[in-house]
Structure formats: C-alpha cells, structure tokens
Motif scaffolding. Structure first.
Motif, PDB file in Angstrom:
ATOM      1  N   VAL A 246      15.336 -70.810 -10.030  1.00  0.00           N
ATOM      2  CA  VAL A 246      13.884 -71.279 -10.552  1.00  0.00           C
ATOM      3  C   VAL A 246      13.277 -70.207 -11.706  1.00  0.00           C
ATOM      4  CG1 VAL A 246      13.388 -72.506  -8.470  1.00  0.00           C
ATOM      5  CG2 VAL A 246      12.218 -70.492  -8.894  1.00  0.00           C
ATOM      6  N   GLY A 247      13.630 -68.994 -11.600  1.00  0.00           N
ATOM      7  CA  GLY A 247      13.055 -67.999 -12.336  1.00  0.00           C
ATOM      8  C   GLY A 247      13.082 -68.205 -13.918  1.00  0.00           C
ATOM      9  N   THR A 248      14.381 -68.654 -14.472  1.00  0.00           N
ATOM     10  CA  THR A 248      14.403 -69.083 -15.943  1.00  0.00           C
ATOM     11  C   THR A 248      13.663 -69.795 -16.456  1.00  0.00           C
ATOM     12  OG1 THR A 248      16.401 -70.312 -15.451  1.00  0.00           O
ATOM     13  CG2 THR A 248      16.774 -67.877 -15.830  1.00  0.00           C
ATOM     14  N   SER A 249      13.316 -70.888 -15.662  1.00  0.00           N
ATOM     15  CA  SER A 249      12.312 -71.994 -16.193  1.00  0.00           C
ATOM     16  C   SER A 249      11.120 -71.669 -16.515  1.00  0.00           C
ATOM     17  CB  SER A 249      12.301 -72.966 -15.338  1.00  0.00           C
ATOM     18  OG  SER A 249      11.451 -72.782 -14.270  1.00  0.00           O
ATOM     19  N   ARG A 255       8.676 -68.994 -23.860  1.00  0.00           N
ATOM     20  CA  ARG A 255       9.192 -69.020 -25.191  1.00  0.00           C
ATOM     21  C   ARG A 255       8.856 -70.192 -26.088  1.00  0.00           C
ATOM     22  NH1 ARG A 255      15.301 -67.321 -23.923  1.00  0.00           N
ATOM     23  NH2 ARG A 255      15.292 -67.074 -26.071  1.00  0.00           N
ATOM     24  N   GLN A 256       9.083 -71.437 -25.434  1.00  0.00           N
ATOM     25  CA  GLN A 256       8.665 -72.655 -26.219  1.00  0.00           C
ATOM     26  C   GLN A 256       7.325 -72.964 -26.468  1.00  0.00           C
ATOM     27  OE1 GLN A 256       9.857 -76.141 -23.862  1.00  0.00           O
ATOM     28  NE2 GLN A 256       9.884 -77.562 -25.529  1.00  0.00           N
ATOM     29  N   ARG A 257       6.522 -72.449 -25.372  1.00  0.00           N
ATOM     30  CA  ARG A 257       5.000 -72.746 -25.741  1.00  0.00           C
ATOM     31  C   ARG A 257       4.592 -71.687 -27.081  1.00  0.00           C
ATOM     32  NH1 ARG A 257       4.062 -72.452 -20.926  1.00  0.00           N
ATOM     33  NH2 ARG A 257       3.468 -70.258 -20.615  1.00  0.00           N
ATOM     34  N   THR A 258       4.989 -70.422 -26.614  1.00  0.00           N
ATOM     35  CA  THR A 258       4.373 -69.389 -27.485  1.00  0.00           C
ATOM     36  C   THR A 258       5.202 -69.266 -28.886  1.00  0.00           C
ATOM     37  OG1 THR A 258       5.511 -67.569 -26.680  1.00  0.00           O
ATOM     38  CG2 THR A 258       3.754 -68.131 -25.686  1.00  0.00           C
ATOM     39  N   GLY A 259       6.187 -69.621 -28.968  1.00  0.00           N
ATOM     40  CA  GLY A 259       7.372 -69.612 -30.334  1.00  0.00           C
ATOM     41  C   GLY A 259       7.735 -68.232 -30.575  1.00  0.00           C
ATOM     42  N   LEU A 284      21.354 -63.950 -16.743  1.00  0.00           N
ATOM     43  CA  LEU A 284      20.948 -65.139 -16.483  1.00  0.00           C
ATOM     44  C   LEU A 284      19.858 -65.347 -17.725  1.00  0.00           C
ATOM     45  CD1 LEU A 284      20.183 -65.641 -12.667  1.00  0.00           C
ATOM     46  CD2 LEU A 284      21.973 -66.738 -14.090  1.00  0.00           C
ATOM     47  N   THR A 285      19.112 -64.400 -18.116  1.00  0.00           N
ATOM     48  CA  THR A 285      18.079 -64.751 -19.112  1.00  0.00           C
ATOM     49  C   THR A 285      18.554 -64.305 -20.603  1.00  0.00           C
ATOM     50  OG1 THR A 285      16.980 -62.576 -18.860  1.00  0.00           O
ATOM     51  CG2 THR A 285      16.262 -64.363 -17.443  1.00  0.00           C
ATOM     52  N   GLY A 286      19.318 -63.365 -20.639  1.00  0.00           N
ATOM     53  CA  GLY A 286      19.641 -62.930 -22.066  1.00  0.00           C
ATOM     54  C   GLY A 286      18.685 -62.081 -22.595  1.00  0.00           C
ATOM     55  N   VAL A 287      17.982 -61.401 -21.656  1.00  0.00           N
ATOM     56  CA  VAL A 287      16.825 -60.576 -22.239  1.00  0.00           C
ATOM     57  C   VAL A 287      17.607 -59.129 -22.425  1.00  0.00           C
ATOM     58  CG1 VAL A 287      14.896 -58.947 -21.392  1.00  0.00           C
ATOM     59  CG2 VAL A 287      14.867 -61.336 -20.631  1.00  0.00           C
ATOM     60  N   PRO A 288      17.479 -58.614 -23.688  1.00  0.00           N
ATOM     61  CA  PRO A 288      18.105 -57.248 -24.207  1.00  0.00           C
ATOM     62  C   PRO A 288      17.761 -56.153 -23.292  1.00  0.00           C
ATOM     63  CG  PRO A 288      16.934 -58.802 -26.093  1.00  0.00           C
ATOM     64  CD  PRO A 288      16.325 -59.359 -24.640  1.00  0.00           C
ATOM     65  N   ARG A 289      18.865 -55.509 -23.134  1.00  0.00           N
ATOM     66  CA  ARG A 289      18.512 -54.451 -22.249  1.00  0.00           C
ATOM     67  C   ARG A 289      17.698 -53.293 -22.861  1.00  0.00           C
ATOM     68  NH1 ARG A 289      21.600 -53.167 -18.007  1.00  0.00           N
ATOM     69  NH2 ARG A 289      23.130 -54.613 -17.321  1.00  0.00           N
TER      70      ARG A 289
END
Length: 343
Positions: A246-249, A255-259, A284-289
C-alpha cells in the motif's frame, strides 16, 4: 474522500519549519555487542554476525539509565530554540510526538515543559513511527486555525528499553527480532507562519486492520501490568508486506497532486527500519538514492525520531526554495507524506 488541506492554504497562511535540532545519546552499541549480550543471556548459539547481516545495522545509540524519552526531547528542544533565537516563553504550543514516553500519565509534554520552563499549551501525539510527522501536522493545523502563534514539536524515542535481551528460545528471538533494530534519539522543530514556502502538502493512508502485527502492548487497559507486555512483539515480514502493498499509492498521489517529481526534491527523508527494507523501498518507488539521507546503518531504527535526525543533518545546507519530502511509515499501519519548502 481525501482532502488536501495543505495545498488549499493561501501562501500567506502557510506554516513552516524555522529551526531544527536533534540529539543522540553518547552510548554506542554495536550489533556484535548486542548479539553477544543476547547469546550470553539466553544460551542460544547464534550464527556469526546474525544481527548485522540480517538488518544491515552496524550500531545504534542507546540512552543511559538516567536518560528518558523526555531527556532526549529536552536536549533537542533547547538546541532548536537556540538556533531560532528564541526562549522557551516564545512558544505557545508544545507538542511531544513520540512512540515512547516517560509515563502513561500525565502527558510527557508536561515533563518536557517543566524542564524547559515554558508555559505553553502542552499535549502528546502518538502514532508509532509516524508520531513526529503527525505532531508537525497537528501544530501546523493549530497555527493555521489561529490557536497558536509559534509551536515547538519534539520527540524523544527510547525504543531500546523494549528490546528483549534474554529470549527463552528461538521463538521468542524471532518474535522480538524487529526490536533488535532499535536505536534511541531525540529531535525538535520550531513551526510558525511563513510568507513563502512552508508545508505545501500533507497526505496519509491508514490500514488499521493490521494494528496487531507489531507493537508494545503493555501499559494500557488491555495489559496494564506484566513485564511480558513491555517488550516489542512483531512480525517484521508481515509489516514489510503491508507497506510494500500500500505504501507506493500515497507517493503516487502526492506526485500527481503536486506535480512534483523526485528530482524536484533536494532531499527525500524516509523512515528506515533496516538496510534491506530501504533497498526494497528504492526498488519499488524509484526514489533516487542520491536524494536519500541514510542513517539506519549507524543509528538503527530510531522510531519517529528518524526523520527529525535526518532533517537536522541536511537542514543547514538547505537554501530558500529547496523542497524536502518526508515519508513516514508506522505500525498500526499508517503511511504519511509531507512536502516542505524552506522559506
């Protein structure tokens, strides 16, 4: 229905973080030392470097016998007030936001306030490892509602007190294994109204059907007494499965809301339980290290103080306009995001 209160606020009514501090106990305990203590106390024969290999945690800080949750919070608070050029009497709201506390009653905020010498409205906020972010959000809301002019939000986490050092066998070792990730720390932030920047967006998601997966169940009306209930119990694997599901949602919605995309954040502060879990989060998220502030290998899982310690490490290097994303993960289960821009 989700209501994004933070994004709807006029710029002139935003609340922002204007000072940050953290405090780490002096005592350092390595995973090797912790494992040796467990092995000697329990008589269990454990594989070499089991704790460090399983968690990626080499060490953590542990509060001294005469240091409490309030002690760590007070020391961080004093530094934050000094950095803000304030005295304790300049604050009219004090929120102690932590998964651990000094006593069941009264609120630990009063103990902190007695040490600081202030007279602010004082209260506790607790929600496992999301407590500190919840406390910041609570203070923000009260500032925007006109209930407070300036708030001091503090946390003091001593989860090491809930670690089972003498498991009776492998079953107890497994049941309390997540506790061996714990480290102690304190953190504090000052919040007040700002003309620009500030807290831009807050979101959360809860899946309370999983409340019993992990926690410290003693001290309340279910288990008011008995040492057995003062130890951390939990299924780390099940908690991880819930967060992965559920965390990625929540992050996708933000990201969608803030752009905003990952590259729009100077830093991304993530609650860190173990190194393998952090690596899975990145996958899972693709967050850059290179946006992460990694603390777990040297400091362990500091419960709700984790994000405060991370923010303190990078705060001095932030410039006006820099954005920071907070990602909180807490037992219960709850997931939170908060977008803050330095004014």
């Amino acid at each position: 229905m989700h209501i994004d209160h933070a994004a709807r606020e006029p710029v002139r009514r935003r609340a922002g973080i204007t000072a940050v501090a953290s405090f780490l106990p002096e005592r350092k305990v390595t995973s090797q030392q912790l494992q040796q203590r467990i092995a000697v106390a329990s008589g269990l024969s454990l594989p070499a470097q089991l704790l460090e290999r399983a968690t990626g945690i080499a060490s953590r800080r542990v509060a001294a016998d005469d240091e409490y949750a309030s002690t760590l919070a007070v020391r961080a608070a004093r530094t934050a007030l000094h950095r803000a050029g304030l005295t304790a009497f300049d604050v009219d709201l004090l929120v102690f936001a932590s998964a651990t506390r000094d006593v069941v009653e009264p609120a630990t905020a009063h103990i902190v306030q007695a040490e600081l010498g202030s007279r602010a409205h004082a209260l506790d906020v607790t929600n496992a490892c999301n407590s500190f972010v919840n406390g910041i959000d609570t203070a923000r809301a009260m500032i925007l509602a006109g209930r407070a002019r300036r708030a001091l939000v503090v946390t003091g986490e001593t989860p090491s007190r809930a670690v089972r050092h003498e498991p009776s066998g492998l079953d107890q070792l497994r049941d309390g294994f997540a506790g061996y990730t714990f480290g102690d720390a304190g953190a504090a932030v000052v919040l007040e109204a700002v003309d620009g920047g500030g807290i831009l967006d807050v979101d959360s998601e809860t899946h309370s059907e999983h409340w019993s997966v992990g926690g410290i169940f003693g001290g309340g009306s279910r288990h008011p007494r008995g040492d057995e209930h003062t130890y951390f119990h939990g299924d780390g694997g099940e908690l991880r499965e819930v967060f992965e599901k559920v965390g990625t949602s929540v992050l996708d919605r933000m990201r969608q809301r803030t752009g905003l995309d990952w590259g729009d954040f100077r830093h991304i502060l993530v609650h860190q339980v173990t190194v393998p879990y952090l690596e899975r989060f990145v996958e899972l998220t693709g967050v850059p290290r290179d946006r992460l502030v990694v603390t777990v290998p040297e400091l362990g899982n500091m419960a709700s103080a984790t994000l405060g310690v991370q923010l303190d490490r990078v705060h001095e290097g932030l410039r006006p306009g820099d954005r920071v994303l907070f990602v909180g993960l807490g037992g219960g289960v709850s997931i939170m995001t908060m977008v803050w821009e330095k004014a």
